[in-house]
Design an enzyme around this catalytic site. Structure first.
Site, PDB file in Angstrom:
ATOM      1  N   PHE A 145      -9.698  -7.163 -11.819  1.00 21.38           N
ATOM      2  CA  PHE A 145     -10.328  -7.382 -10.515  1.00 21.38           C
ATOM      3  C   PHE A 145     -11.560  -6.499 -10.430  1.00 21.38           C
ATOM      4  CE2 PHE A 145     -11.358  -6.748  -6.102  1.00 21.38           C
ATOM      5  CZ  PHE A 145     -11.307  -8.043  -5.611  1.00 21.38           C
ATOM      6  N   ASP A 230     -14.299   0.782 -14.507  1.00 27.47           N
ATOM      7  CA  ASP A 230     -14.295   0.463 -13.081  1.00 27.47           C
ATOM      8  C   ASP A 230     -13.197   1.300 -12.433  1.00 27.47           C
ATOM      9  OD1 ASP A 230     -13.963  -0.512 -10.548  1.00 27.47           O
ATOM     10  OD2 ASP A 230     -14.057  -2.629 -11.099  1.00 27.47           O
ATOM     11  N   LYS A 259     -14.907   2.523  -2.766  1.00 29.17           N
ATOM     12  CA  LYS A 259     -13.748   2.756  -1.920  1.00 29.17           C
ATOM     13  C   LYS A 259     -13.699   4.184  -1.351  1.00 29.17           C
ATOM     14  CE  LYS A 259     -11.190  -1.270  -3.078  1.00 29.17           C
ATOM     15  NZ  LYS A 259     -10.980  -2.035  -4.306  1.00 29.17           N
TER      16      LYS A 259
HETATM   17  C1  LIG Z   1     -11.845  -3.160  -4.657  1.00 27.35           C
HETATM   18  C2  LIG Z   1     -12.341  -3.207  -6.050  1.00 27.35           C
HETATM   19  C3  LIG Z   1     -13.629  -3.698  -6.356  1.00 27.35           C
HETATM   20  C4  LIG Z   1     -14.542  -4.296  -5.321  1.00 27.35           C
HETATM   21  O1  LIG Z   1     -14.877  -3.428  -4.295  1.00 27.35           O
HETATM   22  P1  LIG Z   1     -15.464  -4.031  -2.933  1.00 27.35           P
HETATM   23  O2  LIG Z   1     -15.840  -2.817  -2.138  1.00 27.35           O
HETATM   24  O3  LIG Z   1     -14.397  -4.854  -2.297  1.00 27.35           O
HETATM   25  O4  LIG Z   1     -16.653  -4.858  -3.305  1.00 27.35           O
HETATM   26  C5  LIG Z   1     -14.029  -3.643  -7.678  1.00 27.35           C
HETATM   27  N1  LIG Z   1     -13.228  -3.154  -8.635  1.00 27.35           N
HETATM   28  C6  LIG Z   1     -11.997  -2.683  -8.381  1.00 27.35           C
HETATM   29  C7  LIG Z   1     -11.162  -2.136  -9.481  1.00 27.35           C
HETATM   30  C8  LIG Z   1     -11.494  -2.721  -7.080  1.00 27.35           C
HETATM   31  O5  LIG Z   1     -10.246  -2.298  -6.831  1.00 27.35           O
END
Ligand SMILES: *Cc1c(COP(=O)(O)O)cnc(C)c1O
Length: 406
Positions: A145, A230, A259
């Site tokens: 994701f 990520d 986040k």
């Molecule tokens: C939440 C998330 C994203 C995307 O972040 P947004 O602020 O919703 O655009 C990307 N990578 C990971 C691993 C995430 O958990």
């Protein structure tokens, strides 16, 4: 049965009537929050095990982050990068110091950091590695994701995220998560990057085998490929280290944060890299109107300071270990597996996870399914021992209410 107040029912109906239905939220209408606790519109209290998908690692409405927001809001909040502002230098200096990188590029939402990394990796592939024009490939993982933009869903292996949204951005190769040999086989002379979540969050809290990230890192070195981590969900203490990559003792070429970088107050994300790599982006190549704005920088500085000064990674490690140990010590026919690290915990069930989340909600715990049969427990990292006891007591009660009667 979980009974909604009249007020809550009206608010939900209004939201459903006027809002796009691209989410399926819990039947919980939050009015205020503090620390690990949420209060709904009728004053009932819930322990938050969602933490806005790890965006409130510091706990809700942390007073120091709030003060930073309020102070800055009275001075200047937005200039755009057409000019400079006096908060951006301190934020960049502190973020790069804390994360151990030379340079950072500030954006807002997580997926913008992902997009930045994809562009940066492709640029590096063409300019530095010498990949022929428009042939760059990025290796990604099944059940990843990385967000919801077209590039992020082009990298996705999840059918629902992609259905009827094509045509997709080319240049992604999906390999199984946790299998280093699959990555080695997928690397070609056109590979510019491997984009990986150290632990897959949305994908079901999937923890790779020990040493996997170290192996990926070595493969990337060997084949002249960038490793992009990520850590938008795993970073800033969530998994019991400041960054989940620290657990494997590796430092990816590119680190993505989001986040919790905004402390629950404001969307703040960043892409971190070495100077020569980041300098491949020159004025006009990439940008964002809100990226690096003074309000974001003030909030993010406070959010970072809380993570470090309250030693939230250590708290996540201790609290997470206690929860994992106690969950594993009480097996249930409804639980297939308990996995995770720090306070990123996934409970794989033999029944739909929405059943357990509904039973938890009734008992004052807000937790959400991720994947059909996985319930994620990811409370704010400030959770104390009494709150852990509350959580486990409610969890066992909820589980017992679902257990088949003998
Ligand atoms: C939440 C998330 C994203 C995307 O972040 P947004 O602020 O919703 O655009 C990307 N990578 C990971 C691993 C995430 O958990």
């Amino acid at each position: 049965m979980y009974l909604l107040s009249e007020n809550a029912r009206e608010l939900i109906a209004q939201e459903e009537r006027f809002g796009a239905r691209n989410y399926a939220p819990l039947d919980l209408v939050v009015e205020r929050a503090h620390g690990v606790w949420l209060w709904d519109v009728s004053g009932k209290r819930y322990l938050d095990c969602v933490s806005a998908y790890s965006a409130v690692n510091q706990g809700h409405c942390h007073p120091r982050i709030q003060a930073a927001l309020v102070d800055q809001a009275a001075k200047v909040t937005l200039t755009s990068r057409a000019m400079r502002n006096d908060r951006l230098p301190a934020f960049l200096a502190e973020l790069t110091r804390v994360a151990g990188y030379e340079k950072a590029l500030p954006t807002n939402t997580g997926v913008e950091a992902v997009e930045t990394a994809i562009k940066l990796a492709r640029r590096w592939g063409y300019v530095t590695k010498g990949i022929p024009a428009d042939r760059a490939e990025i290796i990604v993982f099944s059940n990843n994701f990385h967000g919801r933009t077209l590039a992020a869903i082009s990298a996705s292996s999840t059918a629902q995220y992609r259905a009827h949204f094509g045509p997709f951005v080319p240049g992604f190769r999906v390999v199984p998560f946790g299998d280093a040999a699959a990555v080695e086989n997928a690397i070609t002379p056109h590979t510019c990057a491997v984009l990986v979540e150290p632990i897959q969050g949305e994908g079901g809290v999937n923890v790779p085998p020990d040493g996997y990230l170290r192996r990926l890192w070595a493969l990337c070195r060997e084949h002249d490929v960038l490793l992009v981590a990520d850590e938008i969900q795993t970073g800033l203490g969530r998994t019991g280290d400041l960054f989940a990559c620290d657990y494997d003792g590796i430092k990816p070429d590119v680190l993505l944060l989001g986040k919790a970088l905004g402390g629950g107050y404001y969307p703040v994300s960043a892409t971190l890299a070495a100077g020569p790599l980041m300098d491949l982006l020159q004025p006009g190549d990439h940008g964002s109107t809100f990226g690096g704005n003074p309000l974001a920088c003030a909030v993010a500085l406070a959010a970072l300071d809380v993570v470090i000064s309250e030693d939230l990674p250590a708290r996540a490690r201790t609290a997470g270990a206690a929860i994992l140990r106690q969950l594993r010590a009480a097996p249930s026919p409804l639980i297939r597996e308990v996995r995770g690290r720090g306070l990123l915990i996934g409970i794989e069930l033999t029944v739909p996870a929405t059943q357990l989340s509904a039973a938890l909600l009734e008992r004052g715990v807000a937790a959400k399914d991720t994947q059909e049969r996985v319930l994620r427990l990811a409370p704010p990292l400030t959770i104390d021992d009494a709150e852990i006891a509350y959580l486990l007591e409610r969890f066992h009660g909820a589980l017992a209410s679902l257990a088949p009667q003998p």
